[in-house]
Each structure stands twice: as C-alpha cells, then as structure tokens.
Scaffold this motif. Structure first.
Motif, PDB file in Angstrom:
ATOM      1  N   GLY A 213       0.807  -1.219   0.000  1.00 55.66           N
ATOM      2  CA  GLY A 213       0.000   0.000   0.000  1.00 55.66           C
ATOM      3  C   GLY A 213       0.836   1.262   0.000  1.00 55.66           C
ATOM      4  N   LEU A 214       2.047   1.164   0.578  1.00 58.32           N
ATOM      5  CA  LEU A 214       2.927   2.332   0.658  1.00 58.32           C
ATOM      6  C   LEU A 214       3.856   2.461  -0.541  1.00 58.32           C
ATOM      7  CD1 LEU A 214       4.108   2.382   4.396  1.00 58.32           C
ATOM      8  CD2 LEU A 214       2.529   3.954   3.283  1.00 58.32           C
ATOM      9  N   LEU A 215       3.892   1.465  -1.409  1.00 56.04           N
ATOM     10  CA  LEU A 215       4.868   1.460  -2.495  1.00 56.04           C
ATOM     11  C   LEU A 215       4.818   2.718  -3.360  1.00 56.04           C
ATOM     12  CD1 LEU A 215       7.132  -0.092  -3.839  1.00 56.04           C
ATOM     13  CD2 LEU A 215       5.422  -1.256  -5.260  1.00 56.04           C
ATOM     14  N   PRO A 216       3.647   3.177  -3.821  1.00 55.64           N
ATOM     15  CA  PRO A 216       3.638   4.415  -4.618  1.00 55.64           C
ATOM     16  C   PRO A 216       4.189   5.616  -3.862  1.00 55.64           C
ATOM     17  CG  PRO A 216       1.544   3.258  -4.822  1.00 55.64           C
ATOM     18  CD  PRO A 216       2.292   2.592  -3.718  1.00 55.64           C
ATOM     19  N   VAL A 217       3.839   5.720  -2.570  1.00 59.50           N
ATOM     20  CA  VAL A 217       4.329   6.845  -1.764  1.00 59.50           C
ATOM     21  C   VAL A 217       5.834   6.741  -1.561  1.00 59.50           C
ATOM     22  CG1 VAL A 217       4.200   7.948   0.505  1.00 59.50           C
ATOM     23  CG2 VAL A 217       2.124   7.106  -0.595  1.00 59.50           C
ATOM     24  N   LEU A 218       6.334   5.544  -1.319  1.00 62.62           N
ATOM     25  CA  LEU A 218       7.765   5.361  -1.107  1.00 62.62           C
ATOM     26  C   LEU A 218       8.559   5.687  -2.366  1.00 62.62           C
ATOM     27  CD1 LEU A 218       7.801   2.068   1.003  1.00 62.62           C
ATOM     28  CD2 LEU A 218       8.149   4.407   1.805  1.00 62.62           C
ATOM     29  N   ILE A 219       8.030   5.307  -3.528  1.00 60.82           N
ATOM     30  CA  ILE A 219       8.720   5.621  -4.779  1.00 60.82           C
ATOM     31  C   ILE A 219       8.817   7.126  -4.974  1.00 60.82           C
ATOM     32  CG2 ILE A 219       8.555   5.473  -7.294  1.00 60.82           C
ATOM     33  CD1 ILE A 219       7.361   2.697  -6.959  1.00 60.82           C
ATOM     34  N   VAL A 220       7.700   7.812  -4.764  1.00 56.77           N
ATOM     35  CA  VAL A 220       7.700   9.272  -4.901  1.00 56.77           C
ATOM     36  C   VAL A 220       8.664   9.902  -3.904  1.00 56.77           C
ATOM     37  CG1 VAL A 220       6.302  11.350  -4.644  1.00 56.77           C
ATOM     38  CG2 VAL A 220       5.362   9.359  -5.825  1.00 56.77           C
ATOM     39  N   SER A 221       8.651   9.438  -2.662  1.00 57.40           N
ATOM     40  CA  SER A 221       9.525   9.994  -1.627  1.00 57.40           C
ATOM     41  C   SER A 221      10.992   9.800  -1.980  1.00 57.40           C
ATOM     42  CB  SER A 221       9.222   9.335  -0.276  1.00 57.40           C
ATOM     43  OG  SER A 221       7.885   9.518   0.098  1.00 57.40           O
ATOM     44  N   ILE A 222      11.349   8.598  -2.426  1.00 59.11           N
ATOM     45  CA  ILE A 222      12.745   8.305  -2.732  1.00 59.11           C
ATOM     46  C   ILE A 222      13.248   9.154  -3.884  1.00 59.11           C
ATOM     47  CG2 ILE A 222      14.302   6.524  -3.627  1.00 59.11           C
ATOM     48  CD1 ILE A 222      12.636   4.480  -2.055  1.00 59.11           C
ATOM     49  N   ILE A 223      12.476   9.240  -4.956  1.00 57.31           N
ATOM     50  CA  ILE A 223      12.945   9.966  -6.135  1.00 57.31           C
ATOM     51  C   ILE A 223      13.005  11.470  -5.876  1.00 57.31           C
ATOM     52  CG2 ILE A 223      12.540  10.420  -8.564  1.00 57.31           C
ATOM     53  CD1 ILE A 223      13.370   7.554  -7.887  1.00 57.31           C
ATOM     54  N   LEU A 224      11.965  12.034  -5.291  1.00 55.16           N
ATOM     55  CA  LEU A 224      11.971  13.472  -5.014  1.00 55.16           C
ATOM     56  C   LEU A 224      13.060  13.832  -4.014  1.00 55.16           C
ATOM     57  CD1 LEU A 224       8.145  14.298  -4.810  1.00 55.16           C
ATOM     58  CD2 LEU A 224       9.708  14.603  -6.730  1.00 55.16           C
ATOM     59  N   ASP A 225      13.249  12.984  -3.003  1.00 58.20           N
ATOM     60  CA  ASP A 225      14.285  13.235  -2.007  1.00 58.20           C
ATOM     61  C   ASP A 225      15.670  13.140  -2.636  1.00 58.20           C
ATOM     62  OD1 ASP A 225      14.087  14.073   0.625  1.00 58.20           O
ATOM     63  OD2 ASP A 225      14.793  12.166   1.425  1.00 58.20           O
ATOM     64  N   THR A 226      15.857  12.181  -3.539  1.00 61.21           N
ATOM     65  CA  THR A 226      17.155  12.030  -4.196  1.00 61.21           C
ATOM     66  C   THR A 226      17.491  13.254  -5.030  1.00 61.21           C
ATOM     67  OG1 THR A 226      16.867   9.621  -4.286  1.00 61.21           O
ATOM     68  CG2 THR A 226      18.523  10.589  -5.736  1.00 61.21           C
ATOM     69  N   VAL A 227      16.531  13.736  -5.812  1.00 64.15           N
ATOM     70  CA  VAL A 227      16.764  14.931  -6.627  1.00 64.15           C
ATOM     71  C   VAL A 227      17.055  16.138  -5.738  1.00 64.15           C
ATOM     72  CG1 VAL A 227      15.690  16.540  -8.248  1.00 64.15           C
ATOM     73  CG2 VAL A 227      15.384  14.078  -8.551  1.00 64.15           C
ATOM     74  N   TRP A 228      16.322  16.255  -4.639  1.00 63.79           N
ATOM     75  CA  TRP A 228      16.500  17.410  -3.742  1.00 63.79           C
ATOM     76  C   TRP A 228      17.899  17.423  -3.137  1.00 63.79           C
ATOM     77  CZ3 TRP A 228      14.417  21.930  -2.409  1.00 63.79           C
ATOM     78  CH2 TRP A 228      14.817  22.508  -1.200  1.00 63.79           C
ATOM     79  N   TRP A 229      18.346  16.285  -2.590  1.00 65.08           N
ATOM     80  CA  TRP A 229      19.633  16.261  -1.899  1.00 65.08           C
ATOM     81  C   TRP A 229      20.808  16.151  -2.854  1.00 65.08           C
ATOM     82  CZ3 TRP A 229      19.747  18.163   2.664  1.00 65.08           C
ATOM     83  CH2 TRP A 229      18.622  18.069   3.495  1.00 65.08           C
TER      84      TRP A 229
END
Length: 295
Positions: A213-229
């Motif tokens: 259930g969290l997979l879509p949210v985790l994918i978005v979090s990982i990619i956006l966080d990676t680009v940000w940092w």
C-alpha cells in the motif's frame, strides 16, 4: 454549430487568459534561467563583454576532470545516505504516529519542526552541536565517559562527511514522515481485517499489506528526495565549505567555486547542465516506475 464553435473559442481564450499570469511567471523564473544557463555553457564569458564561443569544450573538460567526477561521486554517496536515513527514520516515525498513542498531535507538531527550519538555521545549530570546545555532542559524550578529549567533528575528514549527513537527515526526515503517514492513512482498514482473519500477524501484515500500500508513496519519496539532496548546497557549505580536504565537496559546491571564485561562468554552467541532466534522468526513472506500478 457556429454558435457552439464560437463559445468554444471564447472558452479557450478565457482559459488562456486565466493561465497566462502563471505561464509568464514560469517562463521568467524557470524556462528563461534554464535556457540562459544552457546558452552560456557554450561560451567563455564574464557575463559582460567577453563572449568567446567554445562549443562543447567545457562539457568535455568537466567530464574528463577527476575533481569534478570525484565531486559527483561524493554527491551520489551523500544523496544515497541521506535519502536512506530519511526513508528509515521517516517511515519508523510515521508508523509510530499512525498508532493510537497519547499526545499524538503534539508529537506530530514537534517532529515536523526540522522541516520548517531554514537551512541556514539547521547548519548553525549543528555547527554549535559539533563544536569541539563548547559543543553539546562532546559535552554529552564526555559526561558519559565515552571520550577522553574533545573531538573536532567537522575538522576530521573521516568524521565531517558523516556529521553533515546526520545533519541533513535531521532536516529531511519530516517530509518522508508526512508522505508515509498520509499513505498509511489511505490504506483501507478492511485489508488488515482480512489479513488478520487469514492468520497474519504484525510482521506479515506489514509485509503483505502495509508495504504494497505504501509502495507508490515510497517511490515518490525516494525519487523526489534524491533529486533534492543531489543538488543540495546550503547546509554543506555553511558547515564545512566542502572541506576538510574536499571530503564534503558535493557537486553544488564545486559549481559555486568555479563560478564565483574562479569566475569561470561558462564552465560552471556546463557543470550545472550535467547535473540537470542527471536529475532529469532520475525524474524519468521516477515516471517509469510510477507508470509501471499503476499498470
């Protein structure tokens, strides 16, 4: 039909008039700077009266420069560690806050505070914490008899990188926590009830119900966080300025030095374009992963 076409044309004009202010702002603040940055990457320029066309020279020079490639490697390691730290800490805290604990609203308000602090404030707080003379970290370790003498955390190449990563994790975990918490609350309760009826315990429910259930949210979090940092600058610059011995010289600091210390704006723009392409590649991967997950 003519009347309907006239209404449709009028609607289109009205729609264009509504979006034109935001479109102009987008052109002024996003499209023009990106285009101008790409343009000057092909010139040796001082941005005033020197415009010597060099083509792809700065791109080739940057990609063959060991110092720039090293800063890319440091940035990749930095971004991966910070994103992993944000993911683990943010997910654990979100799972705790999703339970029926006392003062849950208060804890949510407290745990989100690091994200609200400006980067400058976060950098100054942690510089004080890591200070070898009067820093809180050395004081606490000395009180627990874990160290015999003060440690210069930000002056040691082996410790400075880890110290900066920890500071950035403290700054960045609230965003992941909020996204994961929203994802947890969107998972239907009947899934957990069905899993319980099938004999699934807490760990199996987490594995087969919560994680999918969290997979879509985790994918978005990982990619956006990676680009940000990956493109982060402020905290690292204020804490270490890329030192000691370039152990924390992320690519944004390398670009800053080339542009505003060496005044080589064309090469700095070429380096920035390379970083933009890397971030664009990450966003493309993100779109594909989300699309495959939806399918």
């Amino acid at each position: 039909m003519a009347k309907q076409s006239a209404v449709t044309l009028s609607d289109r004009r009205a729609g264009l008039s509504f979006i034109s202010p935001s479109l102009l702002v987008m052109l002024a603040l996003v499209i023009f700077p990106l285009g101008f940055g790409l343009y000057i990457s092909f010139f040796r320029t001082n941005l005033r009266n020197q415009w010597d066309f060099v083509g792809f020279k700065f791109f080739i020079q940057s990609l063959s420069d060991p110092s720039f490639l090293k800063s890319i490697g440091i940035t990749l390691v930095f971004a991966i560690l910070v994103v992993l730290g944000n993911l683990v800490l943010g997910t654990v805290l979100a799972l705790i806050l999703n339970t029926e604990i006392r003062f849950r609203v208060l804890f949510r308000a407290i745990l989100i505070l690091p994200w609200l602090f400006p980067d400058v404030v976060v950098a100054l707080i942690f510089k004080w914490i890591y200070n070898p003379l009067y820093g809180l970290l050395n004081y606490g370790l000395s009180a627990l008899h874990l160290i015999d003498k003060p440690i210069a955390w930000l002056d040691d190449p082996n410790l400075a990188f880890a110290a900066v990563v920890i500071s950035c994790i403290w700054k960045g975990y609230p965003l992941v926590m909020i996204l994961v918490l929203a994802g947890l609350q969107s998972i239907p309760k009947d899934r957990y009830e069905a899993a319980s009826l099938d004999g699934a315990g807490g760990l199996k429910s987490f594995r087969f119900v919560t994680l999918p259930g969290l997979l879509p949210v985790l994918i978005v979090s990982i990619i956006l966080d990676t680009v940000w940092w990956f493109k982060h600058f402020t905290i690292v610059w204020l804490m270490t300025s890329g030192g000691p011995i370039d152990s924390t010289k992320v690519v944004s600091i390398d670009i800053y030095r080339v542009a505003f210390q060496n005044f080589d704006f064309g090469r700095a723009s070429a380096m920035a374009v390379i970083v933009f392409i890397i971030c664009l590649a990450i966003s493309i991967i993100y779109r594909r992963l989300v699309r495959d997950n939806e399918e």
